[in-house]
Scaffold this active site. Structure first.
Site, short mmCIF file in Angstrom:
data_model
loop_
_atom_site.label_atom_id
_atom_site.label_comp_id
_atom_site.label_asym_id
_atom_site.label_seq_id
_atom_site.Cartn_x
_atom_site.Cartn_y
_atom_site.Cartn_z
N LYS A 27 5.11 3.16 -6.14
CA LYS A 27 4.96 3.25 -4.94
C LYS A 27 5.92 5.49 -5.81
O LYS A 27 5.59 6.27 -5.53
CB LYS A 27 6.12 3.74 -3.99
CG LYS A 27 5.25 2.76 -2.39
CD LYS A 27 3.86 3.11 -2.58
CE LYS A 27 3.19 1.63 -1.78
NZ LYS A 27 1.13 3.12 -1.65
N TYR B 248 6.65 -3.51 -5.98
CA TYR B 248 6.53 -2.03 -5.60
C TYR B 248 6.87 -0.82 -5.50
O TYR B 248 6.31 0.05 -5.32
CB TYR B 248 6.05 -3.21 -4.15
CG TYR B 248 6.08 -2.64 -2.73
CD1 TYR B 248 4.26 -2.10 -2.39
CD2 TYR B 248 6.63 -1.96 -2.02
CE1 TYR B 248 4.53 -1.22 -1.48
CE2 TYR B 248 6.80 -1.55 -1.50
CZ TYR B 248 5.38 -1.15 -0.76
OH TYR B 248 4.93 0.00 0.35
N SER C 117 6.71 5.04 0.57
CA SER C 117 7.59 3.86 0.65
C SER C 117 9.25 4.20 0.68
O SER C 117 9.43 4.74 -0.04
CB SER C 117 7.62 2.33 0.85
OG SER C 117 8.66 1.64 0.79
#
Length: 320
Positions: free
Chosen positions: A145, A141, A117
């Site tokens: 990643k 998040y 991402s």
């Protein structure tokens, strides 16, 4: 050669499975169906319902289906919510990836394409993000990643894993009327839901230093994204060496107002967006260069903004 697609019943994963089939590559899907849909998976593709946290299940799939590589799309993808659920986010995205890598090593599978991402960059202070832009994730998040990319890097040293990570921003559109974005947090379904419910969509701030005053972001069509995953898989199958990570960027971006204008045109529902205050922390512009992906993965923006909106609208569950 069979590729395991984790999260292959989700919005992005199902498009990857579709692209694999169109490229003549066999696939098997592992998905816990927490956000995926079983009917997104073609009948000819085996679907195993379960979690990547279940190492024994992962290993059984790898052995039973003679898997030669993995496209790892499964994960908890809601950056904002991850702030309230950091432990859940790390379990799904970090522990899950570690379990997957452990079982790949156990059975001798050495190829992996990782769905990463652009959240790994946080809010960069550059107009054009490149793969060398400093990593400064701003949510669990984004951090998860980035840790996933570190795990791939370390397994390359420890076990000879051959992999690459694909970083991208906003994925939109549809490659088939049966495959749609059901996220409660993404712009396209939020606007479509508002329009079909008779509400007026809103823009958060129109006084940014951009051509029309609204935020500019990278929006890429999900089918273009899926093709990049498949090309990376094919390159790994061929024994080619890929970079650790690639940005799948447009190079110029699209503004929120441009999207709203296109949505009014495509849906035939005229509206003037409400202008709400800026959201704290929203940068005026974040756009990535896709030059390296173009060079190595045949990456290109094959779809226009109109294509993105019209395909998404045709697949939207509340499309009239």
């Amino acid at each position: 050669m069979t590729w395991l697609v984790t999260g292959g019943a989700g919005y992005i994963g199902s498009h990857v499975v579709k692209a694999l089939g169109e490229a003549g590559l066999d696939a098997v899907v592992l998905d816990d169906l927490s956000t995926g849909h079983a009917d997104f998976v073609p009948e000819a593709v085996p679907l195993v319902t379960g979690s990547i946290l279940d190492g024994d299940l992962v290993e059984a799939i790898l052995r039973d289906h003679a898997v030669t590589g993995v496209i790892h799309v499964a994960g908890y993808k809601y950056a904002g919510v991850s702030v309230q659920r950091p432990l859940h986010t790390y379990e799904q995205n970090v522990t899950g990836t570690a379990v997957l890598l452990e079982r790949l090593q156990s059975v001798g599978v050495d190829r992996l394409v990782f769905s990463s991402s652009a959240a790994v960059y946080g809010t960069p202070d550059t107009l054009l993000v490149t793969e060398d832009t400093p990593k400064a994730p701003e949510s669990p998040y984004g951090e998860s990643k980035l840790i996933g990319e570190w795990l791939l890097r370390d397994q390359a040293v420890a076990a000879g894993l051959r992999s690459t990570a694909l970083r991208y921003f906003n994925v939109v559109g549809s490659g088939s009327p049966e495959l749609y974005d059901a996220s409660p947090h993404n712009l396209f379904p939020l606007v479509f839901d508002a329009l079909t419910a008779g509400r007026t969509p809103r823009i958060n701030g129109d006084d940014y230093d951009t051509p029309d005053g609204t935020c500019v972001r990278d929006y890429i069509h999900v089918s273009d994204l899926a093709l990049a995953h498949v090309e990376a898989a094919r390159r790994l199958d061929a024994g080619d060496t890929l970079l650790p990570a690639y940005n799948l960027g447009s190079g110029d971006g699209i503004s929120v107002r441009q999207i709203m204008d296109a949505m009014a045109e495509v849906t035939g529902i005229p509206f003037t967006p409400e202008i709400a205050p800026r959201r704290p922390g929203d940068p005026a512009r974040i756009v990535a260069s896709g030059a390296l992906a173009t060079r190595d993965l045949s990456w290109s923006m094959r779809h226009t903004l109109h294509d993105m909106v019209s395909s998404a609208w045709s697949a939207h569950p509340r499309h009239p």
